[in-house]
Design a protein around this motif. Structure first.
Motif, PDB file in Angstrom:
ATOM      1  N   SER A 312      -3.173  -0.954  -1.363  1.00 32.88           N
ATOM      2  CA  SER A 312      -3.156  -2.404  -1.574  1.00 32.88           C
ATOM      3  C   SER A 312      -2.087  -2.801  -2.593  1.00 32.88           C
ATOM      4  O   SER A 312      -0.905  -2.662  -2.327  1.00 32.88           O
ATOM      5  N   ASN A 313      -2.496  -3.271  -3.790  1.00 28.78           N
ATOM      6  CA  ASN A 313      -1.548  -3.553  -4.864  1.00 28.78           C
ATOM      7  C   ASN A 313      -0.678  -2.331  -5.143  1.00 28.78           C
ATOM      8  O   ASN A 313       0.527  -2.427  -5.347  1.00 28.78           O
ATOM      9  N   GLY A 314      -1.342  -1.173  -5.159  1.00 30.30           N
ATOM     10  CA  GLY A 314      -0.627   0.079  -5.410  1.00 30.30           C
ATOM     11  C   GLY A 314       0.248   0.488  -4.247  1.00 30.30           C
ATOM     12  O   GLY A 314       1.249   1.188  -4.421  1.00 30.30           O
ATOM     13  N   GLY A 315      -0.114   0.061  -3.015  1.00 26.34           N
ATOM     14  CA  GLY A 315       0.732   0.311  -1.860  1.00 26.34           C
ATOM     15  C   GLY A 315       2.010  -0.505  -1.961  1.00 26.34           C
ATOM     16  O   GLY A 315       3.106  -0.041  -1.626  1.00 26.34           O
ATOM     17  N   TYR A 316       1.852  -1.772  -2.424  1.00 25.58           N
ATOM     18  CA  TYR A 316       3.030  -2.597  -2.705  1.00 25.58           C
ATOM     19  C   TYR A 316       3.926  -1.894  -3.723  1.00 25.58           C
ATOM     20  O   TYR A 316       5.146  -1.777  -3.534  1.00 25.58           O
ATOM     21  N   MET A 317       3.308  -1.410  -4.809  1.00 24.43           N
ATOM     22  CA  MET A 317       4.087  -0.812  -5.890  1.00 24.43           C
ATOM     23  C   MET A 317       4.748   0.491  -5.461  1.00 24.43           C
ATOM     24  O   MET A 317       5.838   0.829  -5.931  1.00 24.43           O
ATOM     25  N   THR A 318       4.108   1.205  -4.538  1.00 24.15           N
ATOM     26  CA  THR A 318       4.701   2.430  -4.009  1.00 24.15           C
ATOM     27  C   THR A 318       6.041   2.122  -3.338  1.00 24.15           C
ATOM     28  O   THR A 318       7.051   2.785  -3.579  1.00 24.15           O
ATOM     29  N   ILE A 319       6.052   1.100  -2.492  1.00 27.42           N
ATOM     30  CA  ILE A 319       7.292   0.712  -1.803  1.00 27.42           C
ATOM     31  C   ILE A 319       8.283   0.111  -2.795  1.00 27.42           C
ATOM     32  O   ILE A 319       9.486   0.407  -2.757  1.00 27.42           O
ATOM     33  N   ASN A 320       7.796  -0.727  -3.698  1.00 26.90           N
ATOM     34  CA  ASN A 320       8.651  -1.358  -4.694  1.00 26.90           C
ATOM     35  C   ASN A 320       9.381  -0.319  -5.553  1.00 26.90           C
ATOM     36  O   ASN A 320      10.575  -0.442  -5.829  1.00 26.90           O
TER      37      ASN A 320
END
Length: 501
Positions: A312-320
């Motif tokens: 979720s939020n961390g999935g966003y941050m993984t790509i970011n």
């Protein structure tokens, strides 16, 4: 979630004596309950209390569950068994002990959170999971015996601050990374502090290079308590043998696991709120500095095998993070990733323009535009990084059609290799048979070591728009098998273990 907030208010108003006067001895024994603790375990739906640890004044040789009644957090609990134990709640081999453990089956009610007796509550003001303010435990009719003397004991206690968590305790290396950074919105320097917790297997040899898995939590697991990060999602599963056994290479057995916690949200772009995934996190540089500091402090970490995963939020941050540091990570596993394919409307000050949205947790959502955020330059940046996406078609929090599906298709359409997608119809776990969870929780399959099948990249590339995706639980995410050269993979962790820069 409203019921959970109500539960927090009710429990906060209760006051429980540490030792209740409700203790009746069945004979002339003067044995009494000296202390009571809850044992917290991580499950796919969050933390629960499967055991109570009772400490007596004196040793006993026998304990009976006959007539025993237990309540935790106002919920009547079924007693599975009671046994003599050690101080950690493990069954004792000794004939006598001052410690007793009451074991109870854990249940989960999708529709009524109050029935779950969870030690967590979801705070609707900050959208974070937190420990409840009070966790009342009531035990009545506990019969213990020593020689010819027996006692029938009872206790009522608030055990919220008397807890043991064997699952999260193995993440022993804990600390904080702090430094000043410029806020991208206000342009002012502000101190950022990120908490971290790391699992470091004892069997890893310091004279060889070892892999590192970095986990980035979702929106609900932010804050300043690392146990919330570890137990809110079942991150503790990454430290168990089932997952650790996948990480072998030569004499290496296992991998380091590092979790980092943001005080707000990974999608916070500077205003302290949860963004919409079409911007840059204010924690981008701080997180990278924290990771580099951990790696510098552990010289045996293999810098060619650092893996980044998050939900979720961390999935966003993984790509970011991969977009900003494309040469640092060996592979990515974004799950229910909230990195947006499209841009969203902005106010003059750079914040998102928000409108009322009853389907959103916060009651508001940003206005999506048709302009592509995940553009050709981002595609080019990620083209050579191994990535395995995980998502559920039933996700109503992060609609895959606006996030991971078009992102994945754009990568496949560009000719990118070693890109995979496990796409599930809905979310069903292993802990609670036949239970269908919130469709957003696709990371459940990851922590349960169930991610194996993938979508066919050729079908995705050939199809117009997103029609090539076929969500399936039966094929565990897809009918295709990951093939790289002469090697095939039917497990995301086996694939991850083999990825190198």
């Amino acid at each position: 979630m409203k019921k959970e907030v109500k539960k927090l208010l009710v429990l906060g108003a209760l006051s429980f004596a540490v030792m209740s006067a409700d203790r009746a001895l069945a004979s002339d024994s003067d044995n009494q309950i000296n202390d009571l603790k809850i044992i917290v375990k991580g499950y796919e739906f969050g933390p629960a209390v499967p055991k109570l640890l009772v400490k007596l004044d004196q040793k006993v040789s026998k304990v009976s569950s006959k007539g025993l009644k237990v309540q935790t957090a106002g919920v009547k609990r079924q007693v599975e068994k009671v046994y003599l134990s050690d101080k950690a709640g493990n069954k004792s081999k000794a004939k006598e002990s001052r410690y007793l453990t009451i074991q109870m089956p854990v249940t989960y009610d999708v529709d009524d959170a109050d029935k779950n007796a969870s030690p967590f509550v979801y705070n609707m003001e900050v959208f974070h999971n937190q420990w409840v303010k009070s966790y009342p435990v009531s035990i009545k009719g506990l019969t213990v015996s020593q020689k010819k003397k027996s006692a029938r004991l009872a206790i009522s206690s608030d055990a919220v601050n008397k807890r043991i968590s064997p699952d999260s305790d193995v993440f022993k290396n804990r600390g904080e990374f702090s430094k000043n950074y410029t806020n991208p919105l206000t342009k002012k320097d502000e101190k950022i502090s990120l908490k971290y917790a790391a699992y470091e297997p004892k069997n890893l040899k310091s004279d060889q290079k070892n892999p590192l898995i970095i986990w980035l939590h979702g929106q609900g697991e932010g804050g300043t308590d690392q146990d919330v990060t570890l137990l809110g999602n079942e991150v503790t599963a990454l430290a168990k043998k089932k997952v650790q056994n996948h990480f072998t290479a030569g004499s290496q057995t296992g991998a380091y696991v590092l979790t980092v916690q943001t005080p707000t949200y990974w999608m916070d772009e500077g205003d302290g709120t949860n963004g919409s995934g079409s911007g840059v996190s204010r924690y981008t540089q701080a997180l990278m500095d924290a990771i580099k500091q951990y790696v510098a402090d552990n010289e045996d970490v293999d810098t060619d095998r650092i893996y980044l995963a998050g939900c979720s939020n961390g999935g966003y941050m993984t790509i970011n993070m991969a977009l900003h540091y494309p040469h640092y990570f060996a592979a990515l596993v974004p799950q229910a990733a909230a990195y947006s394919y499209y841009e969203h409307e902005r106010n003059a000050d750079g914040t998102y323009k928000m409108v009322e949205d009853k389907s959103s947790i916060s009651g508001k959502s940003a206005v999506r535009t048709d302009k592509v955020w995940f553009d050709s330059q981002k595609v080019k940046t990620l083209k050579n990084i191994p990535i395995w996406f995980v998502h559920s078609a039933a996700d109503k929090v992060v609609n895959p059609k606006n996030y991971s599906l078009p992102i994945y298709k754009s990568l496949i359409d560009s000719g990118a290799k070693n890109k995979w997608f496990s796409y599930y119809k809905n979310v069903q776990g292993l802990d609670m048979k036949d239970t269908v969870y919130n469709g957003h929780w696709s990371w459940t399959y990851f922590f349960n070591d169930q991610v194996s099948g993938v979508q066919k990249p050729s079908a995705i590339k050939k199809a117009s728009k997103l029609s090539g995706f076929k969500a399936s639980n039966k094929t565990k995410g897809g009918s295709a098998t990951v093939k790289l050269g002469k090697k095939s993979y039917t497990n995301v962790f086996d694939w991850l273990n083999d990825q190198k820069k």
